[in-house]
Design a protein around this motif. Structure first.
Motif, PDB file in Angstrom:
ATOM      1  N   VAL A  68      44.791 -14.870  -6.989  1.00 50.34           N
ATOM      2  CA  VAL A  68      43.966 -15.402  -5.615  1.00 50.34           C
ATOM      3  C   VAL A  68      44.895 -15.424  -4.433  1.00 50.34           C
ATOM      4  N   GLN A  69      44.704 -15.017  -3.518  1.00 51.25           N
ATOM      5  CA  GLN A  69      45.429 -15.035  -2.237  1.00 51.25           C
ATOM      6  C   GLN A  69      44.394 -15.673  -1.081  1.00 51.25           C
ATOM      7  N   GLY A  70      44.491 -16.673  -0.309  1.00 55.49           N
ATOM      8  CA  GLY A  70      43.644 -17.198   0.675  1.00 55.49           C
ATOM      9  C   GLY A  70      43.405 -18.517   0.485  1.00 55.49           C
ATOM     10  N   ASN A  71      42.437 -18.965   1.676  1.00 55.04           N
ATOM     11  CA  ASN A  71      41.755 -20.380   1.478  1.00 55.04           C
ATOM     12  C   ASN A  71      40.492 -20.192   0.511  1.00 55.04           C
ATOM     13  N   VAL A  72      40.483 -21.360  -0.459  1.00 58.16           N
ATOM     14  CA  VAL A  72      39.291 -21.108  -1.160  1.00 58.16           C
ATOM     15  C   VAL A  72      38.557 -22.699  -1.336  1.00 58.16           C
ATOM     16  N   VAL A  73      37.431 -22.807  -1.829  1.00 60.75           N
ATOM     17  CA  VAL A  73      36.804 -24.175  -2.277  1.00 60.75           C
ATOM     18  C   VAL A  73      36.446 -23.983  -3.801  1.00 60.75           C
ATOM     19  N   PHE A  74      36.619 -24.993  -4.306  1.00 62.36           N
ATOM     20  CA  PHE A  74      36.405 -25.396  -5.557  1.00 62.36           C
ATOM     21  C   PHE A  74      34.998 -25.768  -5.861  1.00 62.36           C
ATOM     22  N   ASP A  75      34.032 -25.094  -6.529  1.00 59.20           N
ATOM     23  CA  ASP A  75      32.586 -25.438  -6.938  1.00 59.20           C
ATOM     24  C   ASP A  75      32.523 -26.099  -8.235  1.00 59.20           C
ATOM     25  N   VAL A  76      32.405 -27.272  -8.524  1.00 58.56           N
ATOM     26  CA  VAL A  76      32.493 -27.795  -9.643  1.00 58.56           C
ATOM     27  C   VAL A  76      31.219 -28.314 -10.269  1.00 58.56           C
ATOM     28  N   GLU A  77      31.300 -27.917 -11.581  1.00 58.10           N
ATOM     29  CA  GLU A  77      30.028 -28.457 -12.336  1.00 58.10           C
ATOM     30  C   GLU A  77      30.670 -29.083 -13.643  1.00 58.10           C
ATOM     31  N   ILE A  78      29.737 -30.306 -13.552  1.00 55.49           N
ATOM     32  CA  ILE A  78      30.043 -31.004 -15.068  1.00 55.49           C
ATOM     33  C   ILE A  78      28.775 -31.036 -15.991  1.00 55.49           C
ATOM     34  N   PHE A  79      28.772 -30.574 -17.190  1.00 59.78           N
ATOM     35  CA  PHE A  79      27.843 -30.518 -18.138  1.00 59.78           C
ATOM     36  C   PHE A  79      28.237 -31.261 -19.234  1.00 59.78           C
ATOM     37  N   ALA A  80      27.068 -32.098 -19.645  1.00 64.22           N
ATOM     38  CA  ALA A  80      27.011 -32.941 -20.970  1.00 64.22           C
ATOM     39  C   ALA A  80      25.852 -32.426 -21.844  1.00 64.22           C
ATOM     40  N   TYR A  81      26.275 -32.007 -23.090  1.00 63.32           N
ATOM     41  CA  TYR A  81      25.239 -31.324 -24.012  1.00 63.32           C
ATOM     42  C   TYR A  81      24.241 -30.229 -23.152  1.00 63.32           C
ATOM     43  N   GLY A  82      25.230 -29.735 -22.356  1.00 60.88           N
ATOM     44  CA  GLY A  82      24.541 -28.306 -21.757  1.00 60.88           C
ATOM     45  C   GLY A  82      23.827 -28.703 -20.534  1.00 60.88           C
ATOM     46  N   PHE A  83      23.625 -29.975 -20.224  1.00 56.87           N
ATOM     47  CA  PHE A  83      22.816 -30.337 -19.127  1.00 56.87           C
ATOM     48  C   PHE A  83      23.695 -30.759 -17.833  1.00 56.87           C
ATOM     49  N   GLN A  84      23.624 -30.198 -16.869  1.00 52.89           N
ATOM     50  CA  GLN A  84      24.354 -30.379 -15.720  1.00 52.89           C
ATOM     51  C   GLN A  84      24.280 -31.688 -15.084  1.00 52.89           C
ATOM     52  N   ILE A  85      24.915 -32.491 -14.949  1.00 49.09           N
ATOM     53  CA  ILE A  85      24.945 -33.858 -14.410  1.00 49.09           C
ATOM     54  C   ILE A  85      25.685 -33.904 -13.041  1.00 49.09           C
ATOM     55  N   ILE A  86      26.472 -33.176 -12.791  1.00 44.43           N
ATOM     56  CA  ILE A  86      27.186 -33.231 -11.462  1.00 44.43           C
ATOM     57  C   ILE A  86      27.660 -31.796 -10.963  1.00 44.43           C
ATOM     58  N   ARG A  87      27.331 -31.670  -9.620  1.00 48.10           N
ATOM     59  CA  ARG A  87      27.930 -30.313  -9.045  1.00 48.10           C
ATOM     60  C   ARG A  87      28.362 -30.854  -7.711  1.00 48.10           C
ATOM     61  N   GLN A  88      29.506 -30.664  -7.552  1.00 44.33           N
ATOM     62  CA  GLN A  88      30.425 -30.946  -6.172  1.00 44.33           C
ATOM     63  C   GLN A  88      31.414 -29.825  -5.717  1.00 44.33           C
ATOM     64  N   GLN A  89      31.500 -29.629  -4.348  1.00 45.51           N
ATOM     65  CA  GLN A  89      32.460 -29.040  -3.655  1.00 45.51           C
ATOM     66  C   GLN A  89      33.669 -29.627  -3.420  1.00 45.51           C
ATOM     67  N   VAL A  90      34.836 -29.021  -3.866  1.00 41.25           N
ATOM     68  CA  VAL A  90      36.236 -29.759  -3.642  1.00 41.25           C
ATOM     69  C   VAL A  90      37.042 -28.825  -2.819  1.00 41.25           C
ATOM     70  N   TYR A  91      37.699 -29.256  -1.535  1.00 44.04           N
ATOM     71  CA  TYR A  91      38.260 -28.480  -0.793  1.00 44.04           C
ATOM     72  C   TYR A  91      39.778 -28.739  -1.022  1.00 44.04           C
ATOM     73  N   PRO A  92      40.592 -27.741  -1.681  1.00 45.12           N
ATOM     74  CA  PRO A  92      42.020 -28.384  -1.900  1.00 45.12           C
ATOM     75  C   PRO A  92      42.972 -28.290  -0.621  1.00 45.12           C
ATOM     76  N   CYS A  93      42.344 -27.934   0.280  1.00 47.74           N
ATOM     77  CA  CYS A  93      43.180 -28.113   1.651  1.00 47.74           C
ATOM     78  C   CYS A  93      43.449 -29.310   2.070  1.00 47.74           C
ATOM     79  N   LYS A  94      42.237 -30.322   1.860  1.00 46.59           N
ATOM     80  CA  LYS A  94      42.176 -31.542   1.956  1.00 46.59           C
ATOM     81  C   LYS A  94      43.099 -32.738   1.188  1.00 46.59           C
ATOM     82  N   THR A  95      43.883 -31.857   0.310  1.00 46.05           N
ATOM     83  CA  THR A  95      44.957 -32.667  -0.443  1.00 46.05           C
ATOM     84  C   THR A  95      46.160 -32.174  -0.322  1.00 46.05           C
ATOM     85  N   ASP A  96      47.373 -32.445  -0.696  1.00 48.09           N
ATOM     86  CA  ASP A  96      48.565 -32.160  -0.589  1.00 48.09           C
ATOM     87  C   ASP A  96      49.202 -31.620  -1.683  1.00 48.09           C
ATOM     88  N   LEU A  97      48.458 -30.443  -2.065  1.00 53.46           N
ATOM     89  CA  LEU A  97      48.997 -29.700  -3.360  1.00 53.46           C
ATOM     90  C   LEU A  97      49.597 -28.539  -3.036  1.00 53.46           C
TER      91      LEU A  97
END
Length: 749
Positions: A68-97
């Motif tokens: 992958v080349q370019g700017n991206v956004v991470f769409d994060v989903e967290i599941f417990a026993y198949g049930f989605q408990i968290i969904r959040q977008q994370v922008y890597p450009c806001k971190t110094d990685l």
């Protein structure tokens, strides 16, 4: 609320399945990153994240491969026993990685620590750190934010997470193994003391419990993708299949494989540089990992992967990570290289046989020493001491029966692995050797029982009156009622077919689940309808085990996702399987412990059990109080069909020799007693033309009553024959009062 890359990484490491109860502080961790969509442009050969909430720090160690080349956004989903408990977008450009903003193609090694904010830590429920084998995962979609593919997902990765707690506990393994082992040893000791009824019940319960443990282990050996708690629970019982890790033994087995032309796997040597994915659908996962490769290369590689999957499940994907599933999943969790698994099970089975034989020989020597030095009464363990070779043969046969499921699965599976030429030869030898041995023993029991039916109209007579048959072949039929002596044949067939599906269908969990469902349903129906075990309690015990195995097969079918159920259902069913089987196993263990304790602390342990309907105890001979100096003892030995000493009258190792009127005449001539078969020949020929004659003389009491001896005297009293034969004229012989034989277990109260 501001999110950084630390948040998904922390949660990735946070919602994990438990691993070890020894963790001093709460942790959340993940050890592999799997792709979750076709043509995924991001993967990782190494992915290790450990989050410690006490210091709000997450350690990240990643070796990623990206196209992958370019700017991206991470769409994060967290599941417990198949049930989605968290969904959040994370922008890597806001971190110094470095390398993530913008993302660049190539290999991206990352090793760093992240400070996790207090707000992120508070979002993780406290149960995530304590609940064993929590079924949770984090899934991350990588979406483009610029260019022609803006808003599209170019990659998907997901990670299973663990909190360091598990139901795969060493204490559970030791507890179950010790209880089952001590119960079997106790039954042997009690049998030697003359309490045959109690010993048979304890042994039957112990063998059934051991079979249940092996059934639990087989679920873990299937190629079905199991929830974490089910994988850990079934791992507790892999000891019953000989899958036990000893470090020095693994080194020896690796050397042996190299010495015999094999190539050992080095999966555990690579854990510092690659990740291991516990996966069922290895081929689909390999295809996804090959999506980054040009089609002209990917197609032939996929064909190679298919062939390799048929032979070995340790597959390395193009990203560098390994895939394990089914039997090799169990080996990986046990810390055993997959190429050493067959030899590990084989060596432990052989060691069990050798140690048992040595223990029996040592016990024989100890008994003789104790009697010689008058530490023990002369009649204690007399039957064992007189015929310990036959008893040892029966014990070794019983061990063969116990190890049959284990060795059948491992030997058949070795045929697909071909770890080395010598190991394949060993697999052939042990598979066919054990199968032929048990099949021959089962046929021997059937022939003996049929002979008993022909001669005495009762299969229990020879099966339980002849000490040689009882001690040598009794392991196949004592747990069943006499009329169900044949039931060992369907039991062996059931075990063999089940093992074939486990070993040969590793690449298709659905086929295994369907086969398990059919086999367990058939076993439950047969057990419920035929009720072949010795009495009502034993039947109930075994039918309950069959019912639980059938329920487990239904759960296994659900885990294959053929019903397209929501992931939450799969997670809940996994919890139900663990809780139900944990409670059931605990109840069985308590029942077995109580039964075994009662045997040693009751004055008459046989009185606790009802008299068997087949009246087997009437035919059992106890030699504890046997006196062979009187005419009655000698004649009773003739009636039972005994030869001199311990061995029974039927030479069960030579079918050509059987009890005939001539043999009876030879045995009774020295007593000047008319042969029972000869005297009855005339009257019996009319009723049963052509039938062999029973060795029991109807005019003689077959089972003398206990009591003190009285002076010799004549008597006209003639007890009825237990075989329904008409009374004959009284014999002119003078008889003494009988020696105090025990009629058998269950008649002492």
């Amino acid at each position: 609320m501001r999110w950084s890359l630390s948040r998904p990484l922390a949660v990735v490491a946070s919602l994990a399945a438990f691993a070890s109860p020894t963790a001093a502080e709460p942790i959340l961790q993940s050890n592999s990153l799997n792709t979750c969509q076709e043509n995924s442009g991001f993967s990782a050969s190494l992915f290790k994240v450990v989050f410690t909430p006490n210091n709000h720090t997450a350690n990240v160690d990643i070796v990623a491969v990206s196209s992958v080349q370019g700017n991206v956004v991470f769409d994060v989903e967290i599941f417990a026993y198949g049930f989605q408990i968290i969904r959040q977008q994370v922008y890597p450009c806001k971190t110094d990685l470095k390398g993530l903003c913008p993302m660049t193609a190539g290999k991206i090694p990352l090793n760093f620590n992240i400070d996790v904010g207090e707000s992120a830590v508070k979002q993780i429920p406290s149960i995530a750190y304590t609940f064993p084998d929590l079924d949770a995962k984090v899934r991350v979609y990588i979406n483009m934010t610029d260019g022609d593919r803006a808003g599209q997902s170019v990659a998907c990765v997901e990670a299973d997470v663990s909190n360091g707690k598990t139901v795969d506990l060493l204490g559970v393994k030791w507890a179950t193994a010790i209880v089952a082992g001590l119960a079997l040893v106790s039954s042997a000791i009690v049998s030697g003391l003359g309490h045959q009824n109690a010993a048979a019940h304890v042994a039957a319960s112990a063998l059934s419990l051991f079979g249940y443990f092996q059934a639990q282990a087989m679920i873990g050996l299937t190629g079905v993708h199991l929830p974490p708690v089910v994988m850990s629970w079934t791992q507790d019982f892999q000891w019953s299949m000989g899958i036990i890790r000893l470090g020095f033994m693994q080194s020896i087995l690796t050397w042996y494989q190299r010495a015999t032309g094999g190539t050992p796997s080095t999966l555990f040597d690579s854990l510092t540089t690659v990740s291991v994915q516990v996966e069922k659908r290895a081929l689909s996962l390999a295809k996804r990992s090959l999506a980054l490769v040009p089609r002209s290369i990917a197609e032939p590689v996929t064909a190679v992967v298919k062939r390799e999957l048929a032979r070995r499940a340790n597959i390395q994907t193009s990203s560098g990570s390994y895939i394990v599933y089914g039997i090799q999943r169990v080996a990986f969790r046990a810390g055993i290289e997959s190429t050493n698994l067959f030899m590990t099970g084989l060596v432990f089975f052989c060691l069990l046989v050798l140690f048992t034989a040595a223990a029996v020989a040592a016990f024989k020597a100890l008994c003789e020493l104790a009697v010689k030095n008058r530490w023990m009464p002369n009649d204690r363990f007399l039957e064992f001491r007189n015929g310990w070779h036959t008893v040892l043969k029966g014990i070794l046969f019983r061990l063969t029966l116990i190890g049959f499921p284990q060795m059948t699965i491992l030997c058949l599976w070795e045929f697909t692995q071909k770890d080395s030429a010598a190991e394949v030869v060993l697999a052939v030898f042990f598979l066919f050797g054990m199968t032929i041995t048990l099949g021959w023993a089962a046929s021997k029991v059937i022939r003996i029982a049929r002979r008993s039916v022909t001669m005495h109209h009762n299969p229990a007579y020879i099966l339980f009156s002849d000490p040689q048959a009882l001690n040598k072949w009794g392991f196949l039929y004592v747990q069943f009622r006499a009329s169900a002596y044949y039931f060992i044949v369907p039991v062996l067939g059931y075990t063999l077919v089940k093992a074939m599906f486990v070993a040969f269908a590793q690449n298709n969990g659905t086929v295994q689940a369907v086969a398990f469902l059919i086999l367990e349903a058939a076993a439950l129906i047969a057990a419920s309808v035929l009720r072949p075990w010795m009495d009502k309690k034993t039947n109930s015990f075994n039918i309950a085990i069959c019912a639980m195995n059938f329920v487990n097969s239904i759960f296994l079918m659900i885990f294959t996702e053929v019903f397209n159920q929501p992931p939450l259902v799969t997670g809940i069913v996994g919890l139900v399987l663990w809780i139900a089987n944990a409670v059931f196993a605990l109840v069985l263990l308590i029942m077995l412990i109580v039964s075994t304790v009662f045997v040693f602390f009751r004055e008459n342990p046989d009185g606790r059990y009802q008299i068997m309907a087949d009246d087997r105890t009437s035919f059992m001979k106890s030699q504890t109080h046997l006196t062979t100096t009187t005419e009655l003892d000698a004649l009773a030995a003739t009636a039972r069909g005994d030869k001199s000493g311990f061995k029974g009258g039927l030479d069960l190792d030579d079918d050509a020799e059987s009890i005939t009127s001539d043999s009876l005449r030879r045995q009774t001539e020295h007593l000047n007693v008319p042969s029972a078969a000869g005297s009855a020949a005339g009257s019996m020929s009319g009723s049963y033309p052509g039938r062999p004659r029973s060795p029991a003389s109807p005019v003689m009491p077959l089972f003398p009553a206990d009591g003190p001896r009285s002076p010799p005297r004549y008597t006209d009293q003639r007890p009825a024959s237990p075989f329904g034969a008409p009374n004959r004229p009284a014999s002119p012989l003078t008889f003494r009062s009988p020696s105090p034989w025990q009629r058998g277990a269950g008649y002492d109260h």
